[in-house]
Design a protein around this motif. Structure first.
Motif, PDB file in Angstrom:
ATOM      1  N   ILE A 127       1.008  -1.105   0.034  1.00 56.96           N
ATOM      2  CA  ILE A 127      -0.005   0.022   0.034  1.00 56.96           C
ATOM      3  C   ILE A 127       0.956   1.236  -0.112  1.00 56.96           C
ATOM      4  CG2 ILE A 127      -1.709   1.155   1.445  1.00 56.96           C
ATOM      5  CD1 ILE A 127      -2.935  -1.469   2.384  1.00 56.96           C
ATOM      6  N   LEU A 128       0.662   2.027  -0.870  1.00 57.59           N
ATOM      7  CA  LEU A 128       1.288   3.242  -1.118  1.00 57.59           C
ATOM      8  C   LEU A 128       0.711   4.620  -0.118  1.00 57.59           C
ATOM      9  CD1 LEU A 128       2.628   3.396  -4.828  1.00 57.59           C
ATOM     10  CD2 LEU A 128       3.690   2.211  -3.002  1.00 57.59           C
ATOM     11  N   LEU A 129       1.506   4.980   0.708  1.00 58.31           N
ATOM     12  CA  LEU A 129       0.835   6.247   1.749  1.00 58.31           C
ATOM     13  C   LEU A 129       1.746   7.567   1.449  1.00 58.31           C
ATOM     14  CD1 LEU A 129      -0.670   5.751   4.956  1.00 58.31           C
ATOM     15  CD2 LEU A 129       0.919   7.450   4.779  1.00 58.31           C
ATOM     16  N   LEU A 130       1.042   8.424   1.048  1.00 58.49           N
ATOM     17  CA  LEU A 130       1.517   9.650   0.834  1.00 58.49           C
ATOM     18  C   LEU A 130       1.014  10.669   1.785  1.00 58.49           C
ATOM     19  CD1 LEU A 130       3.264  11.906  -0.690  1.00 58.49           C
ATOM     20  CD2 LEU A 130       1.449  11.876  -2.329  1.00 58.49           C
ATOM     21  N   LYS A 131       1.829  11.414   2.645  1.00 59.08           N
ATOM     22  CA  LYS A 131       1.470  12.329   3.709  1.00 59.08           C
ATOM     23  C   LYS A 131       1.513  13.884   3.250  1.00 59.08           C
ATOM     24  CE  LYS A 131       3.524   9.470   7.450  1.00 59.08           C
ATOM     25  NZ  LYS A 131       4.681   9.410   8.471  1.00 59.08           N
ATOM     26  N   ASN A 132       1.152  14.686   3.972  1.00 65.00           N
ATOM     27  CA  ASN A 132       1.285  16.048   3.774  1.00 65.00           C
ATOM     28  C   ASN A 132       0.819  16.712   2.537  1.00 65.00           C
ATOM     29  OD1 ASN A 132       2.521  16.643   6.463  1.00 65.00           O
ATOM     30  ND2 ASN A 132       4.312  15.429   5.885  1.00 65.00           N
ATOM     31  N   ILE A 133      -0.176  16.265   1.978  1.00 61.63           N
ATOM     32  CA  ILE A 133      -0.821  16.749   0.827  1.00 61.63           C
ATOM     33  C   ILE A 133      -2.330  17.256   0.814  1.00 61.63           C
ATOM     34  CG2 ILE A 133       0.900  15.853  -1.202  1.00 61.63           C
ATOM     35  CD1 ILE A 133      -1.478  14.117  -1.929  1.00 61.63           C
ATOM     36  N   GLY A 134      -2.366  17.579   2.421  1.00 63.87           N
ATOM     37  CA  GLY A 134      -3.784  17.901   2.729  1.00 63.87           C
ATOM     38  C   GLY A 134      -3.889  19.426   2.543  1.00 63.87           C
ATOM     39  N   PRO A 135      -5.234  19.792   3.005  1.00 58.16           N
ATOM     40  CA  PRO A 135      -5.272  21.347   3.025  1.00 58.16           C
ATOM     41  C   PRO A 135      -4.451  22.171   3.516  1.00 58.16           C
ATOM     42  CG  PRO A 135      -7.205  20.508   3.518  1.00 58.16           C
ATOM     43  CD  PRO A 135      -6.143  19.437   3.558  1.00 58.16           C
ATOM     44  N   ILE A 136      -3.645  21.858   4.692  1.00 57.23           N
ATOM     45  CA  ILE A 136      -2.571  22.781   5.382  1.00 57.23           C
ATOM     46  C   ILE A 136      -0.987  22.258   4.730  1.00 57.23           C
ATOM     47  CG2 ILE A 136      -1.169  23.341   7.390  1.00 57.23           C
ATOM     48  CD1 ILE A 136      -3.964  22.728   8.784  1.00 57.23           C
ATOM     49  N   GLY A 137      -1.191  21.016   4.686  1.00 51.35           N
ATOM     50  CA  GLY A 137       0.182  19.947   4.252  1.00 51.35           C
ATOM     51  C   GLY A 137       0.986  20.776   2.930  1.00 51.35           C
ATOM     52  N   ALA A 138       0.210  20.879   1.893  1.00 49.73           N
ATOM     53  CA  ALA A 138       0.964  21.161   0.563  1.00 49.73           C
ATOM     54  C   ALA A 138       1.493  22.329   0.272  1.00 49.73           C
ATOM     55  CB  ALA A 138       0.032  20.343  -0.448  1.00 49.73           C
ATOM     56  N   PRO A 139       0.655  23.363   0.592  1.00 48.50           N
ATOM     57  CA  PRO A 139      -0.734  23.687   0.908  1.00 48.50           C
ATOM     58  C   PRO A 139      -1.582  23.436  -0.163  1.00 48.50           C
ATOM     59  CG  PRO A 139       0.244  25.667   0.693  1.00 48.50           C
ATOM     60  CD  PRO A 139       1.337  24.808   0.314  1.00 48.50           C
ATOM     61  N   GLY A 140      -3.100  23.339   0.015  1.00 49.19           N
ATOM     62  CA  GLY A 140      -4.060  23.664  -0.806  1.00 49.19           C
ATOM     63  C   GLY A 140      -4.566  22.238  -1.455  1.00 49.19           C
ATOM     64  N   MET A 141      -4.009  21.161  -0.956  1.00 47.74           N
ATOM     65  CA  MET A 141      -4.697  19.873  -0.927  1.00 47.74           C
ATOM     66  C   MET A 141      -4.704  19.512  -2.666  1.00 47.74           C
ATOM     67  SD  MET A 141      -8.289  18.823   0.366  1.00 47.74           S
ATOM     68  CE  MET A 141      -8.882  17.021   0.497  1.00 47.74           C
ATOM     69  N   PRO A 142      -3.563  19.294  -3.218  1.00 47.43           N
ATOM     70  CA  PRO A 142      -3.463  19.441  -4.643  1.00 47.43           C
ATOM     71  C   PRO A 142      -4.042  17.979  -4.980  1.00 47.43           C
ATOM     72  CG  PRO A 142      -1.097  18.789  -3.356  1.00 47.43           C
ATOM     73  CD  PRO A 142      -2.127  19.527  -2.287  1.00 47.43           C
ATOM     74  N   GLU A 143      -4.218  17.763  -6.356  1.00 46.84           N
ATOM     75  CA  GLU A 143      -4.760  16.437  -7.014  1.00 46.84           C
ATOM     76  C   GLU A 143      -3.317  15.447  -7.039  1.00 46.84           C
ATOM     77  OE1 GLU A 143      -6.976  17.775 -10.361  1.00 46.84           O
ATOM     78  OE2 GLU A 143      -8.718  18.116  -8.888  1.00 46.84           O
ATOM     79  N   ALA A 144      -2.811  15.186  -5.997  1.00 52.72           N
ATOM     80  CA  ALA A 144      -1.689  14.400  -5.967  1.00 52.72           C
ATOM     81  C   ALA A 144      -2.071  13.026  -5.449  1.00 52.72           C
ATOM     82  CB  ALA A 144      -0.525  14.798  -5.475  1.00 52.72           C
ATOM     83  N   GLY A 145      -3.143  12.645  -5.219  1.00 50.11           N
ATOM     84  CA  GLY A 145      -3.619  11.444  -4.707  1.00 50.11           C
ATOM     85  C   GLY A 145      -3.500  10.147  -5.399  1.00 50.11           C
ATOM     86  N   LEU A 146      -3.410  10.454  -6.781  1.00 44.90           N
ATOM     87  CA  LEU A 146      -2.886   9.363  -7.950  1.00 44.90           C
ATOM     88  C   LEU A 146      -1.796   9.144  -7.786  1.00 44.90           C
ATOM     89  CD1 LEU A 146      -4.659   7.711  -9.966  1.00 44.90           C
ATOM     90  CD2 LEU A 146      -3.534   9.191 -11.698  1.00 44.90           C
ATOM     91  N   ILE A 147      -1.091   8.351  -6.677  1.00 44.71           N
ATOM     92  CA  ILE A 147       0.385   8.162  -6.476  1.00 44.71           C
ATOM     93  C   ILE A 147       0.625   7.288  -7.755  1.00 44.71           C
ATOM     94  CG2 ILE A 147       2.012   7.164  -5.147  1.00 44.71           C
ATOM     95  CD1 ILE A 147       0.250   7.641  -2.692  1.00 44.71           C
ATOM     96  N   PRO A 148       1.546   7.693  -8.512  1.00 48.68           N
ATOM     97  CA  PRO A 148       2.025   6.735  -9.724  1.00 48.68           C
ATOM     98  C   PRO A 148       2.646   5.299  -9.310  1.00 48.68           C
ATOM     99  CG  PRO A 148       3.675   8.797  -9.604  1.00 48.68           C
ATOM    100  CD  PRO A 148       2.612   8.673  -8.410  1.00 48.68           C
ATOM    101  N   ILE A 149       2.202   4.592 -10.010  1.00 51.11           N
ATOM    102  CA  ILE A 149       2.491   2.866  -9.868  1.00 51.11           C
ATOM    103  C   ILE A 149       4.163   3.102 -10.001  1.00 51.11           C
ATOM    104  CG2 ILE A 149       2.475   0.669 -10.591  1.00 51.11           C
ATOM    105  CD1 ILE A 149      -0.308   1.592  -9.543  1.00 51.11           C
ATOM    106  N   PRO A 150       4.900   2.513  -9.041  1.00 54.40           N
ATOM    107  CA  PRO A 150       6.089   2.661  -9.293  1.00 54.40           C
ATOM    108  C   PRO A 150       6.470   1.955 -10.428  1.00 54.40           C
ATOM    109  CG  PRO A 150       5.607   1.943  -6.989  1.00 54.40           C
ATOM    110  CD  PRO A 150       4.338   2.072  -7.884  1.00 54.40           C
ATOM    111  N   LYS A 151       7.725   2.686 -10.921  1.00 53.94           N
ATOM    112  CA  LYS A 151       7.960   2.307 -12.243  1.00 53.94           C
ATOM    113  C   LYS A 151       8.508   0.771 -12.556  1.00 53.94           C
ATOM    114  CE  LYS A 151       9.982   4.861 -16.421  1.00 53.94           C
ATOM    115  NZ  LYS A 151      10.540   6.018 -16.502  1.00 53.94           N
TER     116      LYS A 151
END
Ligand code: FES
Length: 567
Positions: A434-458
């Protein structure tokens, strides 16, 4: 001159301590643009001009303004266009969501500051429509939404393509070395063949359709292509309705209720809409003092069939939906799930809108409720110790076999960490990780970017792995697909459990049970939280300071706390 009139040019007089002088001066200035005294006594309809060379999704705004003006003038009012911020997804750093609330403030304050009896809001690209509606709801001035409309589709080597599900699909093929540089460059010319918004069921299409379902647009105003003659006629009609609502002072608070928002949420689920729609609707409702309960949304959507066959969950494009009857046909199929007595901006109820159309002809995009694309609950709300507030998953766009999954986590601390390691050969992952990405929430990035589609590792992509469970506190584009868990609340940067997860931990997902669990004891979670160092204080200024001090979590729409309605 009299200042007794409170409409048209006489509204919101500039404060000089002498109101008669204020109207005298205002008229003197605007007459410099050629207006006669007679014209200046008519109602005024403001039109937001969101044209920008940085915003191709709004490339047809000048044409639409011409048609809106024709409608307004033919109904006896003066159209006055004014500029506001315009935001495009690919031209906003760090992310368009960071600027949505700024655009809503701009829209609200200019609607309140300038004289207008109603306003036509012209938006289209993802964040613009919610920003405009949030602003208009707070201003509580009669308003109606006009969208720029979807782009047409293109063609690549015989395959129909369109932004932006196919942008992502082709990029994934390129990463997996299934296509070469020459082909990826070739397809780049075909993905956006005209101006207009993304043509799949992404956030822009979702927002257009749920705005119509909410009742803030003329009937069947959401899906006509940006470059069609019908889009121009919709603009003209919108101008006419704007004059009617101005004459009746029909402001948003006088007809929008929880029923309208529930209808919009039901449609969001039935169209397999973007997860972003939930964040925006929550923020919009909050401006009217209406609370959207995500648990209730989950219960509602569990019973709602997904009936629209558009990418990314299905196969068609918005132009197909338009040819199939657009939103009225969807409403007709959802009759048993909607509040049919909800009032819309034209004064018609949803029932009346359904009744005025004929659906007795064949089409293949809108299924009936007994033959859905996805059985029930296209979007599910998850809870558990990893997301004590909430998290969501668009299960209609996920891999069925991953909806119940337990796996070892690989953690990425932030976007930089992700970029540095995702393609390294020694990344400790298998297809079951399971891939888990932190710190892309409203405060974290900031602005909650559309980066939740973590790429499948090459290294896995090259082995043919197409999907994995991916978790973050960010968002993803509505055009994306995969087993992606988003909007985890509270986010890592706000002290959420997400922030203490380590690589090697185990997470269990069970969408059927609506559960998302980190397999650690409460004591271990508390101890890790206690020993976590707090982030060092950063000195901020300007909008960045306002943003960090005021942004709320995703379950409150990531609005600013001071912009929500005062109860
Ligand atoms: Fe504007 Fe997709 S980038 S709608």
């Amino acid at each position: 001159m009299t200042t007794k009139k409170k409409s048209g040019m006489y509204k919101n007089l500039t404060n000089y301590g002498d109101s008669e002088f204020s109207i005298f001066l205002r008229k003197a200035f605007i007459k410099g643009m050629g207006y006669s005294e007679e014209m200046l006594n008519k109602p005024i309809i403001g039109i937001t001009n969101t044209y920008s060379d940085y915003n191709p999704c709004h490339g047809n705004v000048p044409d639409l303004i011409k048609s809106v003006k024709a409608g307004i003038l033919s109904s006896g009012a003066i159209p006055l266009e004014f500029p506001t911020i315009s935001i495009h997804e690919s031209f906003a750093y760090p992310t368009s969501m960071y600027l949505r609330n700024l655009m809503s403030i701009d829209t609200e304050e200019m609607m309140k500051a300038q004289p207008m009896d109603a306003c036509v809001l012209i938006g289209g690209c993802d964040k613009t429509v919610p920003a405009q509606l949030m602003g208009a709801f707070s201003a509580n001035i009669p308003a109606i939404q006009l969208v720029t409309g979807p782009m047409l589709t293109g063609s690549h080597r015989g395959e129909r393509v369109g932004a932006c599900t196919d942008c992502r699909g082709y990029w994934a093929k390129f990463r997996a070395e299934e296509i070469d540089l020459a082909e990826i460059n070739e397809v780049n010319n075909q993905l956006v063949p005209t101006v207009g918004t993304c043509g799949v069921m992404g956030t822009a299409s979702t927002m257009a359709l749920i705005t119509e379902a909410l009742g803030m647009m003329i009937s069947n105003g959401a899906s006509a292509p940006a470059v069609s003659a019908e889009r121009r006629r919709i603009a003209e009609e919108t101008g006419k309705v704007a004059v009617e609502i101005a004459n009746k002072s029909f402001n948003p608070k006088s007809f929008l209720t929880l029923k309208n928002f529930k209808n919009a949420l039901t449609v969001l689920s039935a169209i397999g809409g973007s997860t972003n729609g939930i964040v925006h609707l929550t923020a919009m409702a909050g401006r009217l003092g209406i609370d959207i309960d995500l648990n209730e949304f989950d219960k509602m959507t569990k019973d709602t069939p997904m009936i629209v066959d558009l990418k990314p969950s299905g196969s068609g494009y918005m132009e197909d939906l338009f040819k199939s009857g657009g939103l009225p046909r969807i409403l007709n199929e959802l009759k048993d799930y909607l509040y049919l007595d909800a009032i819309t901006v034209t004064g018609e109820t949803i029932q009346e809108i359904i009744d005025k159309n004929n659906y007795n002809w064949k089409q293949e995009v809108v299924r009936n409720a007994e033959d859905p694309i996805f059985d029930k609950g296209s979007i599910a709300v998850l809870k558990g110790n990893l997301a004590p507030g909430s998290a969501i998953i668009k299960q209609s766009a996920a891999s069925k076999e991953l909806l119940a999954h337990e796996g070892v986590v690989e953690v990425f601390e932030n976007l930089e960490d992700l970029a540095n390691r995702i393609d390294s050969d020694d990344l400790n992952v298998t297809k079951d990780s399971i891939l888990l990405l932190k710190n892309i929430g409203p405060i974290g990035a900031p602005g909650m970017p559309e980066a939740g589609l973590i790429p499948i590792p090459k290294k896995l992509a090259k082995q043919g792995v197409k999907d994995m469970v991916r978790i973050s506190d960010g968002r993803m584009s509505g055009t994306a697909a995969g087993t992606i868990i988003l909007h985890v609340c509270p986010e890592a940067a706000a002290g959420g459990t997400l922030g203490i997860v380590k690589s090697g931990d185990i997470i269990k997902l069970d969408v059927k049970k609506r559960s998302l669990e980190l397999k650690l004891s409460d004591e271990e979670i508390a101890s890790r939280k206690k020993s976590k160092k707090s982030n060092k204080e950063i000195k901020r200024r300007g909008y960045d300071k306002i943003f960090h001090e005021s942004v709320l979590q995703a379950d409150k729409g990531a609005d600013f706390d001071f912009l929500r309605s005062i109860k």
